[in-house]
Design a protein around this motif. Sequence first.
Motif, short mmCIF file in Angstrom:
data_model
loop_
_atom_site.label_atom_id
_atom_site.label_comp_id
_atom_site.label_asym_id
_atom_site.label_seq_id
_atom_site.Cartn_x
_atom_site.Cartn_y
_atom_site.Cartn_z
N ILE A 83 3.97 8.68 11.18
CA ILE A 83 3.37 9.38 12.11
C ILE A 83 2.65 8.77 12.94
O ILE A 83 1.97 7.74 12.47
CB ILE A 83 2.53 10.49 11.35
N SER A 84 2.71 8.79 14.15
CA SER A 84 2.00 8.17 15.32
C SER A 84 1.23 8.87 16.04
O SER A 84 1.79 10.05 16.63
CB SER A 84 2.90 7.20 16.02
N VAL A 85 0.09 8.47 16.76
CA VAL A 85 -0.95 9.29 17.44
C VAL A 85 -1.33 8.21 18.50
O VAL A 85 -1.89 7.21 18.16
CB VAL A 85 -1.85 9.83 16.63
N ASP A 136 -3.11 16.90 10.44
CA ASP A 136 -2.60 18.10 10.43
C ASP A 136 -1.12 18.09 10.05
O ASP A 136 -0.47 18.54 9.47
CB ASP A 136 -2.67 19.11 11.63
N VAL A 137 -0.43 16.99 10.74
CA VAL A 137 0.92 16.67 10.62
C VAL A 137 1.18 15.95 9.33
O VAL A 137 2.17 16.53 8.69
CB VAL A 137 1.55 16.04 11.87
N ALA A 138 0.43 15.35 9.09
CA ALA A 138 0.66 14.52 7.82
C ALA A 138 0.45 15.48 6.52
O ALA A 138 1.26 15.62 5.41
CB ALA A 138 -0.35 13.40 7.79
N ILE A 167 0.74 -1.32 -0.03
CA ILE A 167 -0.05 0.09 0.09
C ILE A 167 0.86 1.33 -0.05
O ILE A 167 1.63 1.37 1.05
CB ILE A 167 -0.88 0.05 1.13
N ARG A 168 0.97 2.05 -0.98
CA ARG A 168 2.00 3.04 -1.39
C ARG A 168 1.10 4.40 -0.66
O ARG A 168 0.01 4.60 -1.10
CB ARG A 168 2.30 3.37 -2.68
N ALA A 169 1.78 5.21 -0.17
CA ALA A 169 1.28 6.34 0.29
C ALA A 169 2.24 7.68 0.79
O ALA A 169 3.54 7.20 0.97
CB ALA A 169 0.36 6.22 1.77
N ARG A 170 1.80 8.71 0.40
CA ARG A 170 2.75 9.94 0.64
C ARG A 170 3.03 10.02 2.25
O ARG A 170 4.11 10.32 2.53
CB ARG A 170 2.48 11.17 0.07
N GLN A 171 2.06 9.76 2.98
CA GLN A 171 2.17 10.02 4.53
C GLN A 171 1.72 8.73 5.24
O GLN A 171 0.58 8.29 4.70
CB GLN A 171 1.69 11.18 5.01
N ILE A 172 2.12 8.26 6.22
CA ILE A 172 1.68 6.88 6.80
C ILE A 172 1.39 7.14 8.42
O ILE A 172 2.25 7.75 9.13
CB ILE A 172 2.41 5.74 6.82
N ILE A 173 0.11 6.90 8.81
CA ILE A 173 -0.36 7.37 10.11
C ILE A 173 -0.26 6.02 10.76
O ILE A 173 -1.24 5.26 10.39
CB ILE A 173 -1.57 8.29 10.23
N LYS A 203 4.87 16.14 19.84
CA LYS A 203 3.91 17.02 20.02
C LYS A 203 2.82 16.53 21.22
O LYS A 203 2.01 15.85 20.81
CB LYS A 203 3.33 17.58 18.82
N LEU A 204 3.01 17.04 22.37
CA LEU A 204 1.90 16.58 23.30
C LEU A 204 0.80 17.55 23.34
O LEU A 204 0.80 18.54 23.28
CB LEU A 204 2.57 16.77 24.90
N SER A 205 -0.50 16.73 23.15
CA SER A 205 -1.80 17.62 23.16
C SER A 205 -2.55 17.20 24.05
O SER A 205 -3.33 16.23 23.72
CB SER A 205 -2.00 17.85 21.99
N ARG A 206 -2.98 17.57 25.24
CA ARG A 206 -4.18 17.12 26.03
C ARG A 206 -3.81 15.65 26.36
O ARG A 206 -4.97 15.03 26.12
CB ARG A 206 -5.17 17.54 25.63
N GLU A 207 -3.13 15.03 26.72
CA GLU A 207 -2.94 13.60 27.14
C GLU A 207 -2.94 12.76 25.86
O GLU A 207 -3.26 11.60 26.22
CB GLU A 207 -3.86 13.32 28.38
N HIS A 208 -2.85 13.42 24.91
CA HIS A 208 -2.27 12.66 23.69
C HIS A 208 -1.06 13.05 22.92
O HIS A 208 -0.59 14.42 23.21
CB HIS A 208 -3.40 12.34 22.68
#
Length: 566
Positions: free
Chosen positions: A367-369, A386-388, A223-229, A352-357
């Motif tokens: 990219i991991s969330v 947003d990051v992707a 599976i090709r992708a420009r960004q991977i989450i 990037k920390l944001s409200r406990e995530h």
Amino acid sequence: MDPSRLNPEQRSGAIRRMADETFDIAIIGAGVTGCGAALDAASRGLSVALIDQRDLASGTSSRSSKLIHGGLRYLEQRHFGLVREARHEQALMLTRLCPHLVRPVSFLFPLTHRIWERLYIGAGVWLYEALSGRPVLPRHRHLSRADVQREFPALRADELVGGIQYYDAQVDDARHTLTLARTAARHGAAVATSIRAVGFEQQGGRVRAIRARCLETGADLEIRARQIINATGVWTERVHGMAGGGHIRVRASKGIHLLVPRTRIRASGGLILRTRTSVLFVIPWYEHWIIGTTDTSWNLDLDHPAASRADIDYLLTTLNRVLAHPLGHADIVGVYAGLRPLLYGEDDATSKLSREHAVSTSDSGLISVAGGKYTTYRIMAKDAVDVAASRLAASVPSCRTDRLPLLGAEGFPACKVRCLELGRKAGVSEKCVDRLLNRYGSLAIELFASIAERPDLAQPLDGGGGYLRVEALYAATHEGALHLDDLLTRRTRISIETEDRGLRAAQAVCELVAEALDWDLAARERELSHYRARVAAERESQQQHDDLTADAARLGAPDVRTSGRT
């Protein structure tokens, strides 16, 4: 064909797209955050692929306390921003995004100390409501001892001095996650379950494709992708490892819940109790109460967390301290266990920390969330997309999911009268129609259209605890269910709402969906065998006295998606 209609034919088409296209964003993990990210990205006009190794919401997102709440206990920790954000998201879901899936629920906080406790808890609940901004739920109210006994007769009265009643909201988490996925598909996302990420292809030290395997056929695809989450929750570090490592560390915390009949606890609404380490909820759930939860570290199998006898005893013992008529093991109808991904050891320089995530980009570009809570899934998804988006060549519109109703929300109020009329014609009770509206919203019209063609679908499922035959068939033809476990555990809640854990209903469901899922006699026998083994393994694990033996017992049942396949 309606792109939101998830079924084997749609899945095959999505897999063909995944093999042929290069997507803007590919997402691993179809829990609430992954499905939310797929909708966020697709609604911005990006091309999206979403995969999961098992089913939609098969992990944490089907095993929560089923609450959409701000987290009253977070006020004591002074996490005011988190509470304000969660209350804002709660209001959006109740009024705009999915009012058919999220509904108000009242909770009673019993008081056992005069004056100071009422002042302390009352001030906290007042602040909890004030952080909501414009109120969409009823205001809290102070109750006398007599009021509490009328609202919750099941409570012991000897230490009771009064109470405070306030409101939050609840949701069927698996159905909400499913609806996110279907809405994303309607906006063009390619969605496929039973697709496991087994590695990554890198170019110039950056991830450019997911190496994946179909667990239904054993076929491999890229599976090709420009960004991977990576939105895999408690599996975050496992996926990191395939990409060369990451900057987020996650530990799993186990929470278990019990279901008991509504008749066993006399009360008009929910209950919240403070415990030594957290809180315990008694939550009204149709014909049952949900009792939970525990919060213990879990270092064993992530796919199938097990509830032990010790977990169950803890919940019963804690609740029985305040009940006039204690509960016993014989009162328990269902048990489920889930894992919450908790963050620790984040590297502030790279995450990037944001409200406990946290949203983090690894050295290889993955990219991991992770972290967070169910209620704030939309913010987590937005931050990841947003990051992707910032790393794509073209300009990408900003997030619009705060004003995007989910499937079933549009026309929901207007369809109620129509559904009641259709229900009368089909012989479906008003109570059952209300339940369909709470599960499908305006999409309930589609179920009644199926009933008009096949009147037998209006009948209750044999052993199905009130679910209709049409719901099982709709799950196979529209909601992406591939296996019996998907149907009985997540599309419906038969596996935890019936005393036999769905064993009787399993046979009826198999026969009903066999044609839609192309199951021959051997496939039906395989599905039944796996489901029976799963129920037996869960029951055995719940008799074990610790996590280690409970985990070993639960692993006695193989996963239907991987049995006999690599």
